[in-house]
Write an enzyme that holds these catalytic residues in place. Sequence first.
Site: not given
Ligand code: AGP
Length: 603
Positions: A2, A27, A75, A99-100, A479, A483, A486, A502, A598
Site C-alpha cells: 500500500c 507500488r 493492495w 500499510n502492512g 528458473e 531469468k 529473459e 543422456h 509482464k
Molecule cells: C517470468 O519471469 C516471466 N515473465 C513469465 O514466464 C511469467 O512467469 C509467465 O508469463 C506467467 O505469468 P503469471 O505468473 O503472471 O501467470
Amino acid sequence: MCGIVGYIGKEEKKSFLLNGLKELEYRGYDSAGIAVLKECEIQAYKATGKLENLANKTSNFTSEDFGIGIGHTRWATHGKPTEINAHPHWGEYSYVVHNGIIENYREIKENLQAQGIKFLSQTDTEVIIHQFEKYLNEGVEIHEAFTKTVSMLHGAYAILIITKKAPDTIFFAKNAVPLIVGKNDKGEKFLASADSPLIGYATDVVYLEDGEYGWLNKEDINLFKKGEKQSIFYKKLKEDKLCAQKEGYRFFMEKEIYEQSSVASETLMGRVKDSSIALDELEGFDFGQINEIKICACGTSYHAALTSAYLFERLSKIKTNIEIASEFRYKEPLLDTKTLFIVISQSGETADTLEALKMAKNSGMKTLAICNVDNSSIVRLADTTILTRAGIEKGVASTKAFATQILTLWMLSLYIGDKKGSLDKETLKSEVKALAHIPSVLHVKDSQHEKIRRLSKRYLHGHGFFYIGRDIFYPLALEGALKLKEISYLHAEGYPAGEMKHGPIALADSELFTIALMPKNTLYDKTKSNVEELSARDATILAISPYEFELADDFIKTSLQEHPMSEFFEMMLITQLLALEIAVRLGNDVDMPRNLAKSVTVE
Ligand code: AGP
C-alpha cells in the site's frame, strides 16, 4: 504494497493527497481513499479501482486554509478490494490509514466485538481505530491512548490517524514498512511511504526507524521509541522522482530482488505460527476428499509449481502432477473431482492458465489459485485464493513473485499434511522453523552481490549455459536459466544434473558455461559427480555450493544451511543477481526486455 500520504498545512489538501498517491501508483493498488480534517469536521472519500475514480468522486471537494489530511492506496491482503475495505477506516470521530499486516488483528477484533463494537470491513486495519477510540472513550489521555494502541499491534505497519479530538495533529507509527516525515520552510508537514510524493513539497525528511511512533502538528514533531523521546535528525530530500520510485536501485528488478526479504515476511505474516500453519482462506476446505493435486501454470509460475510437487509428495503425501497450461488446454486431460486443481499466476491474467482453470471448473474440480493480484480474472474464477502478498512486481522478469509463490506453496504443503494427518508434529515444527528463517536467508549480502557483479564479466559470450541441479534444485535450475534468457538474451537451459550423460554432455567444451547448483542437503555427491563429468570435458563451471569444489572455474560460496529450502532460496538469490549483472553488462533494458510483456493475456 500500500501507499500512504499525510499533510498538515494551509495549502489545498486534496491536491497534495491525490498527487502524492499518484506518485505511489507504481507500488500497485486496487482501491484508494482520503480524509481531510478542518475546523473539527472530517470529509472522507473512498473508491475502488484507479485513482481517477477517487478524483472523480472528490471533484467538487476542495479544502483551503489550515487543516490536516491523510490518503491511502490499498493492495488487498485481508478482504476483497471493495469500497468498504478501502482505507481510511473510521470509528466515531477518528480515521486511520495503514500499510502492512496486523498479525494479531483477530484477537484484538474478537475482544472489541465482545464489547459490542461493530466492524464494517473485513480488514485487519479497522481494529486500530476502534481500539484507539475505545481507550479515548474510557477517558485515557489521547497521546497515551495512541501509545497503548500501538503497543498492542504485532506485525508490519505504517499508520496515520486523524481525529476530531486533536484537529491539528496526525498520529503516526512505523514498524517493518517505510514511513517518512517531511517538512519545509513554509511550516508545512508531510508524511509518506516513500520519497516520491514529497519531492517538490518537502525539503527535509526523516526516515522513521522500526518501533518509532509519535504525533505531528504544525509546530513540531514528537517522536518516541519504547516510551523514550527520540531526537530528530532531518536530511535533505533527493529530487529525482524516477530514482525515488526505484528507491535508489538501478532497475525495478534489482529493487524487487532486494525487497524479497521484507516481502517474504509479509507473505508469512499471520500464517506461520509457532508450530503450525494457519491459512484462513482454506477454513472449512475438506481435504479428506482429495487424493491428488494437479497444478497448472506458465513460465516462472510453472517452475514454482514443479518445485512444489516435491513438497506436496514429501510433506502432504499427496500424488501431485504439474502441467504447462498451454499444453494442458489441448491434451484432452482426464480430470477427476477428487483432484485439487491449483493454478499459480503472479498477474492472475495469463490466458492459458485462466483457460486451464475454466476447464477444471467445468469438470467440477475444487480449484485454488496462488496469485499476487487480488480481483484478477483468475482470483475471481477460482473457488478460493491464497494471495502471495508480493506487492506489485514491475520487472518483467519475475523475482519476488516467484519467491513468495514458493513460500506460499511450502506453507500449503505443510497445512495439508497437518490437516490430513500425514505430517508428524515434530516434522511440522521443524519445517515451520525453517520457513520462518527464510526472510533472513533472502537478505542480499553486499559482498556477495559485488562478487557476482565482478564475476559476470566472464559470462558475456560462449555458446550457451547449462543450469543443472537435482530434486528441488532442478526446477530452480530451470528458473535460473529462464531469468538469464529473459534479460540477457543469451541461450540457457535448465537440466536435471543426472541427465547430462543422456545427450546434453555432447555440448560440453570450454565455451559451454555450466551453473552448477550443489547444495549440501540434497544429493550433493551425485550432483558433484555429474559436474565432474562436465569438467572432465572442459566445460567452464561456475559452482554454487557451501562446499569448496576444486574443479570449478568460478565458485560462489553459500552458507551451511540446515534445510534444503534455505539452500534453495539462497541459490535462487544468486541466480537472480547473476542474470541481472550479466544483462547490465550487456547494456540490456533489464526491466523491459525485448519481445516480452509482464502479463501474457493472449495465447
Ligand atoms: C517470468 O519471469 C516471466 N515473465 C513469465 O514466464 C511469467 O512467469 C509467465 O508469463 C506467467 O505469468 P503469471 O505468473 O503472471 O501467470
